[in-house]
Scaffold this active site. Sequence first.
Site, PDB file in Angstrom:
ATOM      1  N   ASP A 182     -53.086  11.842  18.239  1.00 58.05           N
ATOM      2  CA  ASP A 182     -51.653  11.668  18.487  1.00 58.05           C
ATOM      3  C   ASP A 182     -51.433  10.169  18.644  1.00 58.05           C
ATOM      4  O   ASP A 182     -51.774   9.583  19.660  1.00 58.05           O
ATOM      5  CB  ASP A 182     -51.266  12.429  19.763  1.00 58.05           C
ATOM      6  CG  ASP A 182     -49.828  12.152  20.193  1.00 58.05           C
ATOM      7  OD1 ASP A 182     -49.110  11.433  19.471  1.00 58.05           O
ATOM      8  OD2 ASP A 182     -49.436  12.668  21.252  1.00 58.05           O
ATOM      9  N   GLU A 227     -45.573  16.320  14.748  1.00 50.87           N
ATOM     10  CA  GLU A 227     -45.896  16.484  16.166  1.00 50.87           C
ATOM     11  C   GLU A 227     -45.422  17.815  16.765  1.00 50.87           C
ATOM     12  O   GLU A 227     -46.211  18.509  17.415  1.00 50.87           O
ATOM     13  CB  GLU A 227     -45.355  15.285  16.956  1.00 50.87           C
ATOM     14  CG  GLU A 227     -46.204  14.033  16.686  1.00 50.87           C
ATOM     15  CD  GLU A 227     -45.488  12.729  16.981  1.00 50.87           C
ATOM     16  OE1 GLU A 227     -44.388  12.765  17.570  1.00 50.87           O
ATOM     17  OE2 GLU A 227     -46.028  11.672  16.624  1.00 50.87           O
ATOM     18  N   ASP A 251     -39.212  17.909  21.312  1.00 46.45           N
ATOM     19  CA  ASP A 251     -40.223  16.859  21.457  1.00 46.45           C
ATOM     20  C   ASP A 251     -39.541  15.505  21.651  1.00 46.45           C
ATOM     21  O   ASP A 251     -39.028  14.911  20.704  1.00 46.45           O
ATOM     22  CB  ASP A 251     -41.099  16.861  20.195  1.00 46.45           C
ATOM     23  CG  ASP A 251     -42.198  15.797  20.247  1.00 46.45           C
ATOM     24  OD1 ASP A 251     -42.222  14.994  21.205  1.00 46.45           O
ATOM     25  OD2 ASP A 251     -43.029  15.773  19.319  1.00 46.45           O
TER      26      ASP A 251
END
Lengths: 603, 181
Positions: A8, A169, A191
Amino acid sequence: MPPVIGIDLGTTNSLVAVMRDGEPVVVADERGRKLVPSVISVGERDVMLVGDLARHRMVAAHDRTVFSVKRFMGRSIEDVREELALLPFAVTGEESGPVRIRLFDRDYTPPELSAFILRELKRRAEAFLGGEVKQAVITVPAYFNDAQRQATKAAGFIAGLQVLRIVNEPTAAALAYGLSNRDSGVVAVFDFGGGTFDISILRIEDGVFHVLSTNGDTHLGGDDIDQALMRRLLSRVEEGFRSDPEVLQALREEAEAAKRRLSEEEETAFLASVPGKIDLRLPLTRAELEEIMRPIVDRTREPCERALADAGLRREEIDEVLLVGGSTRIPMVRRLVREVLGREPRAEIDPDEVVAKGAAVQGDILAGGTTDLLLLDVTPLSLGIEGFGGVMNVLIPRNSTIPASVTESYTTAVDGQTAVVIHVLQGEREIAAENRSLARFQLPVDPMPAGLPRIEVEFLIDADGILNVTARDLRTGKGQTVEVVPSHGLTEEEILAMVEEGIEHGEEDMARRFLVEARTELDIVLNAARKAVAQAREAGLAEERIEKYGQQIAWLAEEREGDDHARMRLALKLFNEQTRDVAAAIMERTVKMALAGRKLEEA
Amino acid sequence: MAAGLPEIPEEADHFAVLGLPRRLRIDPALLRERFLERSRRVHPDRFAGAPPEEKSRIQHLSARVNDAHRVLSDPAARAEYLLALEGIERPEGEAKCPPDLLEEVFEIREGLLSGAGPGLAERVRALEEEARARLEELYDEHDGAAGEEERRAVLGRLREALVRRRFLANLVREVEKALGG
């Protein structure tokens, strides 16, 4: 297959996760820290420091430190001009080509800087797994366009990683949840991170994670809240220091820290001091912060409504809402989610870790380890070409499942024409110029009477969300792959040159790195300790204790000049243990003073 | 399709890719089931370790499944696609105003210019709704056609109905934009 790690690569923090016994695990450093701050700083002897060490240098070594590089990935100087005033580092760029970020003595492109972070994560994963790592899955905001995705992939290559997949993501997050909860239903993933916002709506059925729609804003995140708070507090700073990099950095750090504290508490003390420049101590309430951030948080509303409309769903049809990203810890954000999506959101998996975990799961799917899950993702933006009259002709609409393709035929308009120009766009506007120009390329054509040549062009958005173009001359059968270099991207040659350079970085002397890292750590502590002497006196500590504290500092400073990094770390540990009482006394006084600040102002 | 290494014949159209008959009514549940089943077999995630040229082939196969699903999921796109397959080309450029609507559309545009109110939007929407209902009828007529000749005749009417519908959808947008909503 060898392990495929999940990364990430965040605006504020980055993480790496791997699969262990069928479960994704976030890799921590030797002290248990999982988050690697996405900060890069040039240390002593030109050693590139990444993560916590670099973050601590943001004020003291502001001229050697950069952060939030993700906001510049795949962007042009025009895209980012607005926020440059608040940045302590220089960002330049020409009309075409990527922006350049000044770090100490040279300019870097955003992918090169991101590669430093990726190398650090790769190192961590290798130490944890006890072997070399070559392949990775890297996540990006779902709403990233083609240029931003290509920039991320390039960063991976430069860092010596084969990027097996670019994953969105929110989708990765759903995958992380899906492991422990395998029922069917409609899931919305909200998110909200440090720099970007995404909303994705998925239907989960028999292990297939099918994204129905996605929307978002790649320039909306916690950073914007920090900046808004900074702007508000600048009025408290003497005019001459309002663009002082050290002052700005100190304000930025405390703005972020105070914002975090106000997610837990109703009231906090805003404390920022740079000797001789500023000494701010004032109370700040959650209500005040909410007033400041409301316009920013409200910007998440519309993308949610659009995503629902595109999915063809009413909000009552959502079964679950998942929270991802550090900014979803903010109570005001949670209230908005409940209101807009009509469900109590879930956040059992740490919102900072869930994306990296999902990336590791996706890595395992690619490595052939997990075989019962499948991700079907979409392209966030419509892909089209500029047509007659400057309009955009949509070829692949937004929210199409990827890979997606379309084939178009072209011919010439003029006798003897030797090329056909194709202008590829991404966006939702009818007017071509209002969309993002992705690439402009020329297809060579043999000179012939107008209308005779027949060229078939296939536009394919691959599973990474990146455009691939192939052209075929129908008369000769000759095929060619067209390299699509985004208007603000790197060419293949440039990337290869950076890979070469990256290998040199990879082979740097590890002993030198360890030494510089240890010294940097001691410097951070020494710097704070020297400032603390005066504060200790103000806190009413006995003069004897202060004198001894001075000796302890001198001893640590002496150790800093050695060349054994292990010994330095030990010295630091001892110092921290033996001066804990001083730190505690100072902390107590600071908190008291800040809370008293309110009364002073009210008086 | 054979089991094992996925294979889709080069000449397969969207209906064939998903193993569906060339009909204009498709049960959404069946469409979804076929799509997921094929996706499981041809998605690039299943072939991450394959050599590059194999990977490129898989991307294309997967794209064909997704393209088929995308087009067949939307009834109007499905109908347009079927017409193209049958060699009934879509007229070039903007959808033109159907002759029987010329007068009415002229009135509506006049109304817009003179600032006549929201009644216009409703009028246009009603026209579009009518065109949509007509399309639905034609879908059923096509699938229920007794013979090839009858079916071809329906396709001709479908061509016109689709242009009409597209024209009216654009007009709805135009009117809504002009009225600021």
